[in-house]
Design a protein around this motif. Structure first.
Motif, short mmCIF file in Angstrom:
data_model
loop_
_atom_site.label_atom_id
_atom_site.label_comp_id
_atom_site.label_asym_id
_atom_site.label_seq_id
_atom_site.Cartn_x
_atom_site.Cartn_y
_atom_site.Cartn_z
N VAL A 172 0.84 -1.21 0.00
CA VAL A 172 0.00 0.00 0.00
C VAL A 172 0.87 1.25 0.00
O VAL A 172 0.60 2.22 -0.73
CB VAL A 172 -0.94 -0.01 1.22
CG1 VAL A 172 -1.65 1.34 1.36
CG2 VAL A 172 -1.98 -1.13 1.08
N GLY A 202 -3.28 0.18 -4.35
CA GLY A 202 -4.31 0.83 -5.15
C GLY A 202 -4.63 0.04 -6.41
O GLY A 202 -5.78 0.00 -6.85
N ALA A 208 -6.79 -2.87 -5.31
CA ALA A 208 -8.11 -2.38 -4.91
C ALA A 208 -8.98 -2.04 -6.11
O ALA A 208 -10.21 -2.20 -6.06
CB ALA A 208 -7.95 -1.15 -4.01
N ARG A 209 -8.35 -1.59 -7.21
CA ARG A 209 -9.13 -1.18 -8.38
C ARG A 209 -9.37 -2.32 -9.37
O ARG A 209 -10.27 -2.22 -10.21
CB ARG A 209 -8.43 -0.02 -9.09
CG ARG A 209 -8.45 1.29 -8.32
CD ARG A 209 -7.91 2.42 -9.17
NE ARG A 209 -6.52 2.23 -9.53
CZ ARG A 209 -5.48 2.68 -8.81
NH1 ARG A 209 -5.71 3.35 -7.69
NH2 ARG A 209 -4.25 2.48 -9.21
N LYS A 223 -8.66 -8.32 0.73
CA LYS A 223 -9.52 -7.40 1.46
C LYS A 223 -8.70 -6.53 2.41
O LYS A 223 -9.06 -5.38 2.68
CB LYS A 223 -10.60 -8.17 2.21
CG LYS A 223 -11.73 -8.65 1.30
CD LYS A 223 -12.86 -9.25 2.10
CE LYS A 223 -14.03 -9.56 1.20
NZ LYS A 223 -14.72 -8.37 0.68
N VAL A 267 -7.42 -3.69 0.32
CA VAL A 267 -8.47 -2.70 0.08
C VAL A 267 -8.70 -1.86 1.34
O VAL A 267 -8.82 -0.63 1.29
CB VAL A 267 -9.77 -3.40 -0.35
CG1 VAL A 267 -10.91 -2.39 -0.47
CG2 VAL A 267 -9.57 -4.14 -1.67
N PHE A 268 -8.75 -2.54 2.49
CA PHE A 268 -8.97 -1.84 3.75
C PHE A 268 -7.83 -0.87 4.05
O PHE A 268 -8.05 0.30 4.39
CB PHE A 268 -9.11 -2.85 4.88
CG PHE A 268 -9.18 -2.23 6.25
CD1 PHE A 268 -10.36 -1.64 6.70
CD2 PHE A 268 -8.08 -2.22 7.09
CE1 PHE A 268 -10.43 -1.05 7.96
CE2 PHE A 268 -8.14 -1.63 8.34
CZ PHE A 268 -9.32 -1.05 8.77
N THR A 317 -5.68 0.40 1.96
CA THR A 317 -5.65 1.47 0.97
C THR A 317 -6.63 2.58 1.32
O THR A 317 -6.37 3.77 1.10
CB THR A 317 -5.98 0.91 -0.43
OG1 THR A 317 -5.02 -0.11 -0.77
CG2 THR A 317 -5.94 1.99 -1.48
N ALA A 318 -7.77 2.18 1.90
CA ALA A 318 -8.80 3.16 2.25
C ALA A 318 -8.51 3.86 3.58
O ALA A 318 -8.82 5.04 3.75
CB ALA A 318 -10.17 2.48 2.31
N VAL A 319 -7.89 3.14 4.53
CA VAL A 319 -7.76 3.65 5.90
C VAL A 319 -6.42 4.32 6.18
O VAL A 319 -6.39 5.40 6.78
CB VAL A 319 -8.00 2.50 6.91
CG1 VAL A 319 -7.66 2.95 8.33
CG2 VAL A 319 -9.45 2.05 6.84
N GLN A 341 -5.77 8.10 5.76
CA GLN A 341 -6.52 9.00 6.63
C GLN A 341 -5.75 9.37 7.89
O GLN A 341 -6.07 10.35 8.56
CB GLN A 341 -7.86 8.35 7.01
CG GLN A 341 -8.76 8.06 5.83
CD GLN A 341 -10.08 7.45 6.26
OE1 GLN A 341 -10.58 7.73 7.33
NE2 GLN A 341 -10.64 6.61 5.40
N GLU A 366 -16.57 -2.93 -2.16
CA GLU A 366 -16.48 -1.70 -3.00
C GLU A 366 -16.16 -0.50 -2.14
O GLU A 366 -16.60 -0.42 -1.02
CB GLU A 366 -17.81 -1.49 -3.70
CG GLU A 366 -18.19 -2.65 -4.66
CD GLU A 366 -17.25 -2.81 -5.80
OE1 GLU A 366 -16.51 -1.84 -6.11
OE2 GLU A 366 -17.22 -3.86 -6.43
#
Length: 215
Positions: A58, A64, A67-68, A130, A133-134, A136-138, A141, A215
């Motif tokens: 990540v 990314g 994730a995409r 997963k 993905v998690f 990458t999103a978190v 932040q 998603e």
């Protein structure tokens, strides 16, 4: 480099998530029931290392891509699911062998000892799309972009999360293996418990395989 308040917030979030039984916990508990304390703890270590490799992916931007990409996500997911089923079948076969020949029951793990258990945990940890993905999103932040060195901040945050996961999963592994020791008063019962752990891993693998892409 990393804002201390963001680091604390990330650690609190990671601790709360680690306390909730998820795939890694179920994997560790299954290994503990099937093969005992040493295998469980070695699997915890390997799983944490595999998870940190995802953190590095990540941080480098590879996360990314996964994730995409629906195709890449599906390939990695099915590979991880197949490996979980493979480990579960091995545990089941070992329990059947031990039930047929009770005197052969030992603490020896069919996964190739401690080193093999670390490798098994690593494969399970690194083939969890997963988590990519998690993360990458978190992770972004909790990064202080004004401080710079975004990748290094992600690596440090991810290391803190991996250490917390190591502690939490280790507690689950110790608890499950202690219960196994307490329940296994006879070789036949030990074989039955080992079979339960194998079935748990097979069930987890099937669940991972049929779970859709987040998603």
């Amino acid at each position: 480099m990393v804002n201390i308040h963001q680091l604390i917030a990330f650690c609190v979030m990671s601790s709360l998530l680690s306390a909730i039984p998820g795939p890694s916990v179920l994997f560790v508990v299954g290994r503990a029931l099937a093969q005992g304390r040493g295998t469980a703890l070695a699997s915890v270590l390997g799983n944490a290392i595999g998870g940190y490799v995802l953190v590095m992916a990540v941080a480098l931007g590879v996360g990314g891509v996964v994730a995409r990409s629906v195709l890449l996500f599906g390939v990695i997911k099915l590979a991880g699911a197949a490996y979980l089923v493979f480990l579960g079948v091995k545990a089941l076969r070992a329990s059947w062998r031990d039930r047929a020949v009770p005197t052969a029951v030992t603490a020896r793990a069919p996964g190739g000892g401690i080193g093999g258990s670390v490798r098994a945990g690593f494969v399970v940890g690194v083939t969890n799309p997963k988590s990519v993905v998690f993360l990458t999103a978190v992770l972004p932040q909790f990064v202080d972009r004004e401080a710079g060195h975004v990748g290094a901040q992600m690596l440090l945050l991810g290391l803190a999360g991996a250490l917390l996961q190591l502690l939490s999963d280790g507690i689950w592994g110790l608890t499950a293996s202690t219960a196994r020791d307490w329940l296994s008063r006879s070789p036949r019962r030990t074989a039955l418990i080992g079979g339960t752990g194998g079935l748990a891993m097979i069930g987890l693998g099937a669940a991972v395989a049929v779970t859709g892409r987040a998603e």
